[in-house]
Design an enzyme around this catalytic site. Structure first.
Site, PDB file in Angstrom:
ATOM      1  CD  GLU A 144      -4.549  42.512 -38.668  1.00  0.00           C
ATOM      2  OE1 GLU A 144      -4.060  41.684 -37.866  1.00  0.00           O
ATOM      3  OE2 GLU A 144      -5.563  42.289 -39.346  1.00  0.00           O
ATOM      4  CG  ASP A 159       0.466  35.350 -31.402  1.00  0.00           C
ATOM      5  OD1 ASP A 159      -0.495  35.537 -32.155  1.00  0.00           O
ATOM      6  OD2 ASP A 159       0.948  36.241 -30.681  1.00  0.00           O
TER       7      ASP A 159
END
Length: 257
Positions: A47, A58
């Site tokens: 990824e 995140d």
């Protein structure tokens, strides 16, 4: 239109290991060499994150890598320029992961076309609502043979999970929790029950767990129930070290052993 290649790997008795890293970090031109090293070291699929200035899911490690990548000059246009060399050096499936804003600015059809032209298997866009994908973009993704990966949380209903399974063409991304990336996952009874509940649905597509897989123990415990796991923050931390390229084989070996 080119024939689709680099499809998701078949499930075997060995769990799949995916590695996430941010394009343009630690340096602007490190993306392809990191991807190549990961495949040679034994990663099953990758990824590659495209950085965004306002990430919502995140944790601090990946946020920092995105900030640095943006400072280095990484953009979607620059990333696709780099990815034109990807399939000369990398054969495993590669997914792009990021937020919907840059994709909309690039243009959804242009984005899917660029993914196809550079051999990208699929994309993971956490803030793209399922109904928007289904109503507005599904036909474009299908036209270019690009898989859109959906996320499932502990609160996702069985009905929604079954619909996600019908819309999926590669794998289903199980978030280990509702936390941001980078938190260490404790695979206790509650988490194991969550994974087992979804496994019992007997879905068509593989279940791959992400968020908090930072050690071999977490990887092995998670994949004793699911089909694979994604390591992100722990690997991005490695990229901040000196001579990080030399350390990639050991990192993958330690995780999969």
């Amino acid at each position: 239109m080119k024939e689709k290649k680099y499809t998701f790997p078949a499930i075997t008795d060995k769990p799949l290991l995916s590695i996430y890293f941010t394009a343009g970090y630690p340096s602007l031109d490190s993306t392809i060499e990191i991807a190549e090293a990961l495949e040679k070291s034994g990663a099953d699929f990758l990824e590659i994150g495209f950085p965004y200035s306002d990430p919502v899911a995140d944790g601090p490690v990946i946020q920092h890598s995105s900030e640095e990548a943006l400072k280095n000059g990484m953009t979607l246009h620059k990333l696709f320029e780099q990815l034109r060399k990807l399939r000369d050096r990398v054969t495993i499936p590669v997914f792009l992961m990021g937020y919907v804003n840059p994709v909309l600015q690039y243009g959804v059809e242009n984005f899917c076309r660029s993914c196809q032209e550079t051999g990208i298997t699929g994309v993971i866009i956490p803030d793209l609502p399922m109904y928007e994908y289904e109503e507005l973009y599904q036909d474009i993704f299908k036209k270019y043979g690009i898989s859109n990966v959906f996320l499932v949380t502990p609160q996702t209903s069985d009905e929604r999970i079954r619909k996600i399974d019908k819309l999926s063409t590669s794998f289903i991304y199980l978030l280990s929790s509702n936390a941001v990336t980078g938190n260490n996952l404790n695979v206790g009874d509650e988490t194991a029950a969550y994974f087992s509940r979804i496994k019992a649905l007997e879905l068509q597509h593989p279940l791959i767990v992400g968020f908090g897989i930072s050690s071999r123990e977490a990887f092995l415990r998670t994949t004793s129930i699911t089909d694979g796991a994604i390591v992100g923050s722990a690997f991005v931390k490695l990229l901040a070290q000196e001579n990080y390229m030399e350390k990639i084989p050991g990192f993958i070996k330690d995780m999969k052993a």
